[in-house]
Design a protein around this motif. Structure first.
Motif, short mmCIF file in Angstrom:
data_model
loop_
_atom_site.label_atom_id
_atom_site.label_comp_id
_atom_site.label_asym_id
_atom_site.label_seq_id
_atom_site.Cartn_x
_atom_site.Cartn_y
_atom_site.Cartn_z
N LEU A 1 77.62 -0.18 -194.13
CA LEU A 1 77.63 -1.44 -194.89
C LEU A 1 77.09 -2.59 -194.04
O LEU A 1 76.35 -3.45 -194.54
CB LEU A 1 79.04 -1.78 -195.37
CG LEU A 1 79.61 -0.91 -196.48
CD1 LEU A 1 81.04 -1.34 -196.79
CD2 LEU A 1 78.75 -0.98 -197.73
N LEU A 2 77.46 -2.62 -192.76
CA LEU A 2 76.98 -3.68 -191.88
C LEU A 2 75.46 -3.62 -191.73
O LEU A 2 74.80 -4.66 -191.68
CB LEU A 2 77.65 -3.60 -190.51
CG LEU A 2 79.18 -3.64 -190.49
CD1 LEU A 2 79.69 -3.71 -189.06
CD2 LEU A 2 79.72 -4.77 -191.32
N ILE A 3 74.94 -2.43 -191.67
CA ILE A 3 73.48 -2.26 -191.57
C ILE A 3 72.82 -2.62 -192.90
O ILE A 3 71.84 -3.37 -192.93
CB ILE A 3 73.13 -0.82 -191.15
CG1 ILE A 3 73.60 -0.57 -189.72
CG2 ILE A 3 71.64 -0.56 -191.30
CD1 ILE A 3 73.57 0.89 -189.29
N LYS A 4 73.35 -2.10 -193.99
CA LYS A 4 72.77 -2.34 -195.32
C LYS A 4 72.67 -3.83 -195.62
O LYS A 4 71.64 -4.28 -196.15
CB LYS A 4 73.62 -1.65 -196.38
CG LYS A 4 73.14 -1.87 -197.80
CD LYS A 4 74.02 -1.12 -198.79
CE LYS A 4 73.56 -1.34 -200.22
NZ LYS A 4 74.40 -0.59 -201.19
N TYR A 5 73.71 -4.59 -195.27
CA TYR A 5 73.73 -6.01 -195.61
C TYR A 5 73.39 -6.90 -194.42
O TYR A 5 73.60 -8.11 -194.47
CB TYR A 5 75.09 -6.38 -196.23
CG TYR A 5 75.28 -5.70 -197.56
CD1 TYR A 5 74.54 -6.10 -198.67
CD2 TYR A 5 76.14 -4.63 -197.70
CE1 TYR A 5 74.68 -5.47 -199.89
CE2 TYR A 5 76.29 -3.98 -198.93
CZ TYR A 5 75.55 -4.42 -200.02
OH TYR A 5 75.69 -3.78 -201.23
N ARG A 6 72.85 -6.31 -193.38
CA ARG A 6 72.33 -7.04 -192.21
C ARG A 6 73.34 -8.03 -191.64
O ARG A 6 73.03 -9.21 -191.44
CB ARG A 6 71.02 -7.73 -192.58
CG ARG A 6 69.94 -6.78 -193.03
CD ARG A 6 68.61 -7.41 -193.41
NE ARG A 6 68.53 -8.83 -193.49
CZ ARG A 6 68.55 -9.53 -194.62
NH1 ARG A 6 68.66 -8.92 -195.77
NH2 ARG A 6 68.46 -10.85 -194.60
N VAL A 7 74.56 -7.56 -191.39
CA VAL A 7 75.57 -8.42 -190.78
C VAL A 7 75.07 -8.83 -189.40
O VAL A 7 74.62 -8.00 -188.61
CB VAL A 7 76.93 -7.69 -190.70
CG1 VAL A 7 77.93 -8.46 -189.86
CG2 VAL A 7 77.47 -7.47 -192.12
N SER A 8 75.12 -10.12 -189.12
CA SER A 8 74.53 -10.68 -187.90
C SER A 8 75.36 -10.39 -186.65
O SER A 8 74.82 -10.14 -185.58
CB SER A 8 74.38 -12.19 -188.04
OG SER A 8 73.70 -12.51 -189.23
N LEU A 9 76.68 -10.46 -186.78
CA LEU A 9 77.56 -10.29 -185.63
C LEU A 9 78.90 -9.77 -186.08
O LEU A 9 79.46 -10.25 -187.07
CB LEU A 9 77.76 -11.64 -184.91
CG LEU A 9 78.73 -11.65 -183.74
CD1 LEU A 9 78.11 -10.93 -182.55
CD2 LEU A 9 79.09 -13.08 -183.37
N ALA A 10 79.41 -8.78 -185.36
CA ALA A 10 80.76 -8.27 -185.60
C ALA A 10 81.55 -8.46 -184.32
O ALA A 10 81.08 -8.12 -183.24
CB ALA A 10 80.72 -6.81 -186.02
N SER A 11 82.75 -9.00 -184.45
CA SER A 11 83.59 -9.28 -183.29
C SER A 11 84.95 -8.61 -183.50
O SER A 11 85.53 -8.68 -184.58
CB SER A 11 83.76 -10.80 -183.14
OG SER A 11 84.59 -11.09 -182.06
N TYR A 12 85.44 -7.97 -182.43
CA TYR A 12 86.69 -7.24 -182.51
C TYR A 12 87.58 -7.59 -181.33
O TYR A 12 87.14 -8.16 -180.35
CB TYR A 12 86.43 -5.73 -182.50
CG TYR A 12 85.49 -5.26 -183.57
CD1 TYR A 12 85.96 -4.97 -184.85
CD2 TYR A 12 84.14 -5.12 -183.32
CE1 TYR A 12 85.09 -4.55 -185.84
CE2 TYR A 12 83.27 -4.69 -184.31
CZ TYR A 12 83.74 -4.40 -185.56
OH TYR A 12 82.90 -3.99 -186.54
N GLY A 13 88.84 -7.21 -181.42
CA GLY A 13 89.79 -7.44 -180.34
C GLY A 13 90.43 -6.14 -179.91
O GLY A 13 89.75 -5.15 -179.70
N HIS A 14 91.73 -6.12 -179.80
CA HIS A 14 92.59 -4.98 -179.53
C HIS A 14 92.59 -4.54 -178.07
O HIS A 14 93.63 -4.51 -177.46
CB HIS A 14 92.26 -3.81 -180.45
CG HIS A 14 93.20 -2.64 -180.30
ND1 HIS A 14 94.53 -2.72 -180.64
CD2 HIS A 14 93.00 -1.40 -179.83
CE1 HIS A 14 95.10 -1.56 -180.40
NE2 HIS A 14 94.22 -0.74 -179.91
N ASN A 15 91.45 -4.16 -177.54
CA ASN A 15 91.43 -3.64 -176.18
C ASN A 15 91.45 -4.79 -175.18
O ASN A 15 90.72 -5.76 -175.32
CB ASN A 15 90.20 -2.77 -175.96
CG ASN A 15 90.37 -1.43 -176.61
OD1 ASN A 15 90.34 -1.33 -177.81
ND2 ASN A 15 90.60 -0.41 -175.83
#
Length: 92
Positions: free
Chosen positions: A72-86
């Protein structure tokens, strides 16, 4: 900015997956050139914390995110994904 719950079912066709697809498909990229996504657990991680491949473990969740969310991120060209946890430094 779209926030997702990485602790809930995000498999293709699930309610959360449908919400993400619907939300991303409605973005007018002329008005909103940058699309950001945030979540708790990272999509790409090399972690043995909380079990290696065990259900609920970091690597297990990472594999599910790559399988179901990444397309989905590729299909809709998401510019940036940010995550935490580690709480460690990982370089790629």
């Amino acid at each position: 900015m779209l926030a997702v719950n990485t602790e809930m079912d995000m498999s293709e066709g699930s309610p959360q997956w449908q919400f993400i697809e619907r939300d991303l498909s409605r973005v007018n990229r002329t008005n909103t050139p940058w699309v950001l996504l945030g979540g708790h657990r990272p999509m790409y991680v090399d972690s043995r914390y909380h079990g290696d491949g065990e259900i609920g473990g970091d690597q297990y969740v990472s594999d599910l995110l790559v399988r179901d969310l990444e397309p989905l991120l590729i299909k809709y060209r998401v510019s940036l994904a940010s995550y935490g946890h580690n709480h460690t430094l990982q370089r790629m």
